[in-house]
Scaffold this motif. Structure first.
Motif, short mmCIF file in Angstrom:
data_model
loop_
_atom_site.label_atom_id
_atom_site.label_comp_id
_atom_site.label_asym_id
_atom_site.label_seq_id
_atom_site.Cartn_x
_atom_site.Cartn_y
_atom_site.Cartn_z
N LEU A 145 0.80 -1.22 0.00
CA LEU A 145 0.00 0.00 0.00
C LEU A 145 0.84 1.28 0.00
O LEU A 145 0.67 2.13 -0.89
CB LEU A 145 -0.98 -0.01 1.18
CG LEU A 145 -1.83 1.26 1.34
CD1 LEU A 145 -2.69 1.49 0.11
CD2 LEU A 145 -2.69 1.17 2.60
N PRO A 146 1.77 1.48 0.98
CA PRO A 146 2.54 2.73 0.93
C PRO A 146 3.41 2.82 -0.31
O PRO A 146 3.62 3.92 -0.84
CB PRO A 146 3.39 2.68 2.21
CG PRO A 146 3.42 1.25 2.61
CD PRO A 146 2.12 0.67 2.16
N MET A 147 3.91 1.67 -0.80
CA MET A 147 4.73 1.71 -2.01
C MET A 147 3.89 2.13 -3.22
O MET A 147 4.35 2.90 -4.07
CB MET A 147 5.35 0.33 -2.26
CG MET A 147 6.45 -0.01 -1.29
SD MET A 147 7.82 1.17 -1.40
CE MET A 147 9.05 0.40 -0.37
N LEU A 148 2.65 1.65 -3.29
CA LEU A 148 1.78 2.05 -4.39
C LEU A 148 1.48 3.54 -4.32
O LEU A 148 1.49 4.24 -5.34
CB LEU A 148 0.48 1.24 -4.33
CG LEU A 148 -0.57 1.58 -5.40
CD1 LEU A 148 -0.03 1.27 -6.79
CD2 LEU A 148 -1.87 0.82 -5.14
N LEU A 149 1.20 4.04 -3.12
CA LEU A 149 0.91 5.46 -2.95
C LEU A 149 2.11 6.32 -3.34
O LEU A 149 1.96 7.37 -3.99
CB LEU A 149 0.50 5.74 -1.51
CG LEU A 149 -0.79 5.05 -1.03
CD1 LEU A 149 -1.01 5.30 0.46
CD2 LEU A 149 -1.99 5.52 -1.84
N VAL A 150 3.31 5.87 -2.96
CA VAL A 150 4.52 6.60 -3.33
C VAL A 150 4.76 6.50 -4.84
O VAL A 150 5.26 7.45 -5.47
CB VAL A 150 5.73 6.07 -2.54
CG1 VAL A 150 7.03 6.69 -3.06
CG2 VAL A 150 5.57 6.38 -1.06
N VAL A 155 -6.32 13.92 -5.52
CA VAL A 155 -6.06 12.54 -5.10
C VAL A 155 -4.63 12.11 -5.43
O VAL A 155 -3.88 11.65 -4.56
CB VAL A 155 -7.07 11.57 -5.74
CG1 VAL A 155 -6.68 10.12 -5.48
CG2 VAL A 155 -8.46 11.84 -5.20
N PHE A 156 -4.23 12.26 -6.70
CA PHE A 156 -2.96 11.68 -7.15
C PHE A 156 -1.74 12.56 -6.85
O PHE A 156 -0.63 12.04 -6.74
CB PHE A 156 -3.02 11.37 -8.64
CG PHE A 156 -3.96 10.25 -8.98
CD1 PHE A 156 -3.65 8.94 -8.66
CD2 PHE A 156 -5.17 10.50 -9.60
CE1 PHE A 156 -4.51 7.90 -8.95
CE2 PHE A 156 -6.05 9.48 -9.90
CZ PHE A 156 -5.71 8.16 -9.57
N LYS A 157 -1.94 13.86 -6.74
CA LYS A 157 -0.82 14.74 -6.44
C LYS A 157 -0.76 15.12 -4.96
O LYS A 157 0.28 15.59 -4.50
CB LYS A 157 -0.89 16.02 -7.28
CG LYS A 157 -0.75 15.79 -8.77
CD LYS A 157 -0.84 17.10 -9.55
CE LYS A 157 -0.68 16.86 -11.05
NZ LYS A 157 -0.81 18.11 -11.83
N GLY A 217 1.00 8.10 1.68
CA GLY A 217 2.16 7.21 1.54
C GLY A 217 3.35 7.70 2.33
O GLY A 217 4.05 6.92 3.00
N GLY A 218 3.60 9.01 2.29
CA GLY A 218 4.71 9.58 3.05
C GLY A 218 4.52 9.43 4.54
O GLY A 218 5.46 9.11 5.28
N ILE A 219 3.28 9.64 5.02
CA ILE A 219 3.00 9.51 6.46
C ILE A 219 3.21 8.06 6.92
O ILE A 219 3.82 7.81 7.97
CB ILE A 219 1.56 9.97 6.76
CG1 ILE A 219 1.45 11.49 6.58
CG2 ILE A 219 1.15 9.57 8.17
CD1 ILE A 219 0.03 12.01 6.69
N LEU A 220 2.74 7.12 6.12
CA LEU A 220 2.91 5.70 6.48
C LEU A 220 4.39 5.32 6.55
O LEU A 220 4.83 4.66 7.50
CB LEU A 220 2.19 4.82 5.46
CG LEU A 220 0.65 4.87 5.49
CD1 LEU A 220 0.07 4.07 4.33
CD2 LEU A 220 0.13 4.33 6.82
N THR A 278 10.36 11.91 -0.80
CA THR A 278 9.88 12.10 -2.17
C THR A 278 8.36 12.24 -2.21
O THR A 278 7.82 13.07 -2.96
CB THR A 278 10.31 10.91 -3.05
OG1 THR A 278 11.73 10.72 -2.94
CG2 THR A 278 9.96 11.15 -4.51
N ALA A 279 7.66 11.44 -1.40
CA ALA A 279 6.20 11.52 -1.35
C ALA A 279 5.76 12.89 -0.84
O ALA A 279 4.86 13.52 -1.41
CB ALA A 279 5.65 10.41 -0.46
#
Length: 528
Positions: free
Chosen positions: A82-87, A445-447, A454-457, A425-426
């Motif tokens: 999940l966090p990798m996908l968000l990043v 959503v995407f930006k 993702g960055g918070i996780l 980076t996120a």
């Protein structure tokens, strides 16, 4: 009178590829002289999968993850995804605006300034050097293990136990990988396709045969389990500490997909292709991990006895224990070959991000100018690639000679570096595009939301890992003045980056004054 400030909005000044002639593009983005249009969508996705090395990751972390979270291992794989996908969405959006081979370094400089960007680049470089040394060590071990299986000689396989033989073989593999990377992105395109294809085919074969052995009643499969959907429930993990430990391992298993992005200046359609390739690689990886983890767990269970995945005697190298029982002596060799191919392929492609990050840092005067040289024939960052190879060889040799415990703890510290530069980076994505977040739901959503979450996780995992590392029991169990050696190594490597940054600031003050790689103004300013 209302006047619009002429300063550009985030992303609007850097659309399109950087100039191929090495000039300065809009927004301060510079071309590096790399060979453009060398890689397509499929080739870029293959680079991402190859760098991650799925078979190597599975054999080295399946057991450890099962030991932490038991049958919830598949759920933890999803949680790490999940966090990798968000990043990955953050990387995609930033790459559309700035297709620069410096990736995390370049983007965080533009979002947060030169010092934060420099440290982000350092995090990527040092993480990659650690991974390269580990990959070389694994490839060496499986080289001799496979040689022993083919010759039927235990004495040949035992050569890996000889420290001089192991180090010499390891250095030879590093030298070969460096030479291949030096010759360019297209030098081994066919080989990379074959090696990644071999990994996925062997994994599919292993999954099929493991499922057929589940519940068979044989002595090696007495602990097999029936599939349960509860395995996919992360909330069923017994404790938060176990969950975070498993999550840290899972995040490591996905590391490396961003190699697609560091090759953006050499990719056809540099604005969109690398981001799409990264998402393709992520889907392939999570599918492979889930299928293999579930099949292995169904076949032998997640316990500590027999062939159970959490057995401490085999958990560090699960496939070495399962190859024969699951696939038989003949086909079992294919699994050894797949691990060797996985480590060897990743060893070659992992040079891509470190060499190109160093190239970009040098092109923007954040590192010595000599590393900005591109080979006139191969169009690769030759000096940066060779330096990375030498650094990897020296690092592995010194760590091996000093102490095996130090080498193990260095690998444990890797997770800290990964979370560090991915999270930065996120956050850089959300901050850089902050003026665009109200334009549309997609931008929000995407930006904004996805990168920020993702960055918070990842920042939370970074903080928890830092806390756990303080305990000497973390890693090999060694300590320095009562502090865990993993903590000392991880924090020490980050502080080394600070020292090098201060030294470079004296040598190249213009970059650190923000005069070379400009920090974009992310909004139109309305003046009355």
């Amino acid at each position: 009178m209302t006047q619009l400030d002429a300063r550009p909005r985030a992303g609007d000044t850097v659309r399109g590829s950087a100039p191929a002639d090495g000039g300065t593009g809009s927004g301060g983005v510079r071309g590096k002289g790399l060979g453009g249009n060398s890689v397509g969508l499929m080739g870029s996705a293959v680079i991402g999968v190859s760098t991650v090395a799925p078979v190597y990751c599975l054999t080295s972390t399946l057991g450890s993850t099962a030991g932490e979270v038991g049958v919830q291992m598949p759920a933890v794989f999803l949680a790490g995804f999940l966090p990798m996908l968000l990043v990955a969405f953050a990387y995609r959006e930033l790459n559309k605006a700035m297709p620069d081979c410096g990736t995390s370094f370049t983007w965080t400089v533009k979002a947060f300034g030169p010092r934060v960007g420099w440290m982000c680049g350092w995090g990527l470089v040092i993480a990659t050097i650690i991974v390269l040394s580990n990959l070389a060590g694994v490839a060496t071990s499986y080289f001799w293990l496979l040689a022993g299986e083919i010759t039927g000689s235990s004495s040949v396989a035992a050569l890996d136990d000889s420290k001089p033989v192991h180090i010499i073989t390891c250095l030879a593999l590093i030298a070969v990988a460096t030479a291949i990377s030096y010759r360019g992105m297209t030098a081994t395109k066919g080989i990379q396709y074959a090696l990644v294809g071999l990994q996925l085919v062997v994994l599919a074969l292993f999954v099929t045969m493991a499922l057929s052995k589940a519940g068979s009643g044989g002595p090696d499969f007495a602990s097999s389990l029936d599939f349960s959907w509860s395995w996919l429930n992360p909330f069923a993990v017994q404790s938060f500490a176990a969950f975070t430990a498993g999550l840290s391992l899972s995040i490591f298993m996905f590391w490396g997909w961003d190699a697609c992005l560091t090759a953006n200046e050499e990719t056809t359609g540099s604005e969109k292709t690398p981001g799409r390739a990264a998402l393709i690689a992520m889907v392939v990886l999570v599918g492979s991990y889930l299928a293999t983890g579930i099949a292995a767990q169904m076949a032998v269970g997640s316990g500590e006895s027999g062939l159970g995945l959490a057995n401490p005697d085999t958990s560090d190298n699960v496939f070495a224990a399962l190859a024969g029982p699951v696939m038989g002596p003949g086909l079992g060799i294919l699994l050894f070959l797949a691990v060797l191919a996985s480590a060897a392929a990743s060893l070659q492609t992992t040079f891509i991000p470190v060499a190109r990050t160093v190239l970009a840092m040098s092109a923007y005067e954040a590192m010595p100018a000599s590393y900005a040289k591109v080979h006139p024939r191969f169009k690769t960052p030759g000096r940066a690639t060779v330096t990375a190879g030498i650094g990897t060889g020296v690092f592995y040799t010194v760590m091996t000679l000093v102490s095996e415990h130090v080498l193990v703890d260095t690998i444990y510290a890797l997770g800290l570096m990964i979370c560090f530069y991915y999270a930065l980076t996120a956050f850089a994505c959300a901050w850089y595009f902050r003026a665009e977040l109200t334009r549309s739901a997609r931008d929000l959503v995407f930006k904004g939301l996805f990168p920020l979450l993702g960055g918070i996780l990842l920042a939370a995992v970074f903080a928890k890992t830092l806390y756990d590392m303080w305990d000497p029991a973390y890693g090999s169990g060694s300590s320095v003045f009562g502090v865990g050696s993993v903590f000392v190594i991880g924090v020490g490597l980050l502080l080394l980056g600070v020292v090098l940054m201060v030294a470079m600031e004296r040598r190249s003050p213009a970059f650190f004054r923000g005069e070379v790689l400009t920090k974009e103004t992310p909004a139109l300013v309305v003046q009355d």
